[in-house]
Motif scaffolding. Structure first.
Motif, PDB file in Angstrom:
ATOM      1  N   THR A 228      56.987  31.090  34.807  1.00 19.84           N
ATOM      2  CA  THR A 228      55.773  31.259  34.023  1.00 19.84           C
ATOM      3  C   THR A 228      56.073  31.984  32.714  1.00 19.84           C
ATOM      4  OG1 THR A 228      54.340  31.232  35.973  1.00 19.84           O
ATOM      5  CG2 THR A 228      53.480  32.331  34.013  1.00 19.84           C
ATOM      6  N   ALA A 229      56.918  33.006  32.772  1.00 21.14           N
ATOM      7  CA  ALA A 229      57.311  33.717  31.555  1.00 21.14           C
ATOM      8  C   ALA A 229      58.135  32.831  30.627  1.00 21.14           C
ATOM      9  CB  ALA A 229      58.101  34.975  31.917  1.00 21.14           C
ATOM     10  N   LEU A 230      58.761  31.801  31.187  1.00 24.27           N
ATOM     11  CA  LEU A 230      59.635  30.931  30.397  1.00 24.27           C
ATOM     12  C   LEU A 230      58.940  29.668  29.902  1.00 24.27           C
ATOM     13  CD1 LEU A 230      62.839  31.220  32.610  1.00 24.27           C
ATOM     14  CD2 LEU A 230      62.501  32.207  30.332  1.00 24.27           C
ATOM     15  N   ASP A 231      57.627  29.542  30.134  1.00 22.20           N
ATOM     16  CA  ASP A 231      56.880  28.358  29.684  1.00 22.20           C
ATOM     17  C   ASP A 231      57.466  27.056  30.217  1.00 22.20           C
ATOM     18  OD1 ASP A 231      54.710  29.404  28.214  1.00 22.20           O
ATOM     19  OD2 ASP A 231      56.020  29.845  26.520  1.00 22.20           O
ATOM     20  N   ALA A 232      57.832  27.061  31.482  1.00 18.88           N
ATOM     21  CA  ALA A 232      58.417  25.869  32.088  1.00 18.88           C
ATOM     22  C   ALA A 232      57.400  24.741  32.203  1.00 18.88           C
ATOM     23  CB  ALA A 232      58.968  26.213  33.469  1.00 18.88           C
ATOM     24  N   ARG A 233      57.902  23.527  32.382  1.00 20.73           N
ATOM     25  CA  ARG A 233      57.080  22.353  32.655  1.00 20.73           C
ATOM     26  C   ARG A 233      57.536  21.741  33.971  1.00 20.73           C
ATOM     27  NH1 ARG A 233      53.990  20.234  28.695  1.00 20.73           N
ATOM     28  NH2 ARG A 233      54.204  18.105  29.468  1.00 20.73           N
ATOM     29  N   VAL A 234      56.568  21.312  34.765  1.00 19.55           N
ATOM     30  CA  VAL A 234      56.848  20.715  36.071  1.00 19.55           C
ATOM     31  C   VAL A 234      56.637  19.213  35.957  1.00 19.55           C
ATOM     32  CG1 VAL A 234      56.214  20.666  38.512  1.00 19.55           C
ATOM     33  CG2 VAL A 234      56.082  22.820  37.229  1.00 19.55           C
ATOM     34  N   HIS A 235      57.695  18.443  36.208  1.00 16.13           N
ATOM     35  CA  HIS A 235      57.622  16.989  36.112  1.00 16.13           C
ATOM     36  C   HIS A 235      57.416  16.384  37.498  1.00 16.13           C
ATOM     37  CE1 HIS A 235      58.840  16.626  31.844  1.00 16.13           C
ATOM     38  NE2 HIS A 235      59.447  17.773  32.090  1.00 16.13           N
ATOM     39  N   THR A 236      56.584  15.344  37.551  1.00 18.76           N
ATOM     40  CA  THR A 236      56.228  14.745  38.830  1.00 18.76           C
ATOM     41  C   THR A 236      56.315  13.222  38.763  1.00 18.76           C
ATOM     42  OG1 THR A 236      53.855  14.584  38.299  1.00 18.76           O
ATOM     43  CG2 THR A 236      54.627  16.651  39.297  1.00 18.76           C
ATOM     44  N   ARG A 237      56.180  12.632  39.940  1.00 14.43           N
ATOM     45  CA  ARG A 237      56.167  11.170  40.054  1.00 14.43           C
ATOM     46  C   ARG A 237      55.045  10.757  41.001  1.00 14.43           C
ATOM     47  NH1 ARG A 237      60.365   7.234  40.000  1.00 14.43           N
ATOM     48  NH2 ARG A 237      59.398   5.185  40.251  1.00 14.43           N
ATOM     49  N   THR A 238      54.283   9.762  40.609  1.00 13.03           N
ATOM     50  CA  THR A 238      53.265   9.158  41.457  1.00 13.03           C
ATOM     51  C   THR A 238      53.526   7.662  41.515  1.00 13.03           C
ATOM     52  OG1 THR A 238      51.694   8.661  39.688  1.00 13.03           O
ATOM     53  CG2 THR A 238      51.599  10.884  40.625  1.00 13.03           C
ATOM     54  N   THR A 239      52.722   6.960  42.293  1.00  8.85           N
ATOM     55  CA  THR A 239      52.868   5.502  42.340  1.00  8.85           C
ATOM     56  C   THR A 239      52.503   4.866  41.003  1.00  8.85           C
ATOM     57  OG1 THR A 239      50.625   5.369  43.249  1.00  8.85           O
ATOM     58  CG2 THR A 239      52.454   5.340  44.828  1.00  8.85           C
ATOM     59  N   ALA A 240      51.782   5.611  40.163  1.00  7.30           N
ATOM     60  CA  ALA A 240      51.383   5.081  38.853  1.00  7.30           C
ATOM     61  C   ALA A 240      52.397   5.382  37.759  1.00  7.30           C
ATOM     62  CB  ALA A 240      50.019   5.632  38.458  1.00  7.30           C
ATOM     63  N   GLY A 241      53.351   6.273  38.024  1.00  3.30           N
ATOM     64  CA  GLY A 241      54.334   6.606  37.001  1.00  3.30           C
ATOM     65  C   GLY A 241      54.674   8.084  36.996  1.00  3.30           C
ATOM     66  N   HIS A 242      55.056   8.583  35.813  1.00  2.73           N
ATOM     67  CA  HIS A 242      55.519   9.950  35.670  1.00  2.73           C
ATOM     68  C   HIS A 242      54.406  10.849  35.129  1.00  2.73           C
ATOM     69  CE1 HIS A 242      59.761   8.809  36.313  1.00  2.73           C
ATOM     70  NE2 HIS A 242      59.422   7.694  35.670  1.00  2.73           N
ATOM     71  N   GLY A 243      54.471  12.123  35.493  1.00  2.00           N
ATOM     72  CA  GLY A 243      53.506  13.093  34.999  1.00  2.00           C
ATOM     73  C   GLY A 243      54.202  14.410  34.687  1.00  2.00           C
ATOM     74  N   ALA A 244      53.499  15.311  34.037  1.00  2.00           N
ATOM     75  CA  ALA A 244      54.052  16.618  33.705  1.00  2.00           C
ATOM     76  C   ALA A 244      52.925  17.626  33.575  1.00  2.00           C
ATOM     77  CB  ALA A 244      54.870  16.567  32.418  1.00  2.00           C
TER      78      ALA A 244
END
Length: 324
Positions: free
Chosen positions: A169-185
């Protein structure tokens, strides 16, 4: 523990599809928390999809960022030279977060998704709005010494348990994900939800949405950083208060600072109010203490955990002094 079905997936798309189409299914990675909750009948999926064979274990330096696979083990991430050099607070948070045995098994994605450590959540005979929405919150009037003082609601006061999530959280990270529809973040601030009126919903993820990686932007201030964890005992214990801090100085004044708190809030708590006060200020105890007091000004403690307010302020001062 109830009978359940088990299968293994070898491709990300196959795993996502298998869980998405079955509302009774769940992913299984390191399992260091999930198995306990299954045994206690807190979690009751009908099917587990084992994702340990998925190619999501890499730790890759890219231009302007570090990308960590969701199945990378905590111990591997803590030991990675790029993490120890560029983001020492993350390495410290990971090493403070669990025993060596657990760090060898636990994954980064699972760490972000671990459930709260509230005793009322884990006791199926007690009321808990996270486990059974609308049943009430036993912690509100019960034993709540370890519970939250920030970000609470009348429905839940459980603290978020992850140490690594506080550093991210202090590092401003981004969480990348995958669904059946494609990629998310998701930006890390949006990935953890406050309890509000829906304490059972801790993340914005859809059913079947799979974390694939965590992206940490290149943060020059992170090279001068620390993770301070205050706990009842020195080993294998959850935080009463923790502070993830980065600090950059120019001619004795603060030109860059990032702060996040753990152990005191219902989600990893970015101390943006304190950050605003510190920018341009002198790097001294008075400035640190004033910023810490302002950040905790809206705390809503119980008689049992009121000590956390001052403890958090002192921890912020101590962490920043160590960096200054």
């Amino acid at each position: 523990m109830r009978p359940l079905t088990y299968s293994r997936a070898s491709a990300v798309a196959d795993a996502v599809h298998a869980v998405t189409v079955d509302p009774e299914s769940a992913y299984l990675a390191g399992g260091t928390t999930e198995i306990d909750l299954l045994r206690q009948d807190v979690l009751t999926p009908g099917r587990l999809v084992d994702i340990n064979d998925l190619p999501l274990t890499g730790i890759e330096e890219t231009r302007g960022a570090l990308v960590i696979g969701a199945l990378a083990r905590m111990s591997d991430v803590a030991a990675a030279p790029a993490v120890r050099t560029r983001y020492p607070l993350l390495a410290q948070a990971l090493e403070a977060g669990a025993s060596a045995q657990l760090r060898h098994m636990a994954t980064m994605g699972g760490n972000l998704l671990q459930r709260v450590r509230c005793g009322y959540f884990r006791d199926t005979e007690s009321p808990c709005n996270k486990r059974r929405p609308g049943s009430g919150c036993g912690a509100l009037t019960g034993v709540n010494r370890g519970h939250a003082v920030l970000g609470t609601s009348e429905h839940c006061i459980a603290t978020h348990p992850s140490d690594a999530a506080v550093a991210l959280t202090a590092l401003d990270a981004r969480v990348h994900t995958r669904t059946t529809a494609g990629h998310g973040a998701y930006h890390i601030d949006d990935f953890f939800l406050l309890p509000g009126d829906t304490p059972h919903r801790e993340h914005p993820l859809e059913h079947g949405e799979l974390i694939t990686s965590i992206e940490i932007p290149d943060t020059p201030t992170a090279r001068n950083s620390t993770y301070l964890k205050v706990r009842d005992r020195a080993s294998y214990e959850f935080a009463l208060v923790s502070v993830a801090a980065t600090l950059q100085l120019e001619q004795g004044r603060i030109s860059g600072v990032r702060l996040a708190l753990g152990g005191v809030a219902t989600k990893p708590w970015r101390a943006r109010r304190a950050e605003r006060l510190l920018l341009g200020a002198g790097a001294d105890r008075r400035a640190f203490a004033e910023a810490a007091r302002e950040e905790l000004a809206d705390a809503a403690p119980t008689p049992m955990n009121a000590f956390k307010v001052e403890l958090a302020q002192r921890a912020v001062v101590r962490a920043l002094e160590s960096l200054a």
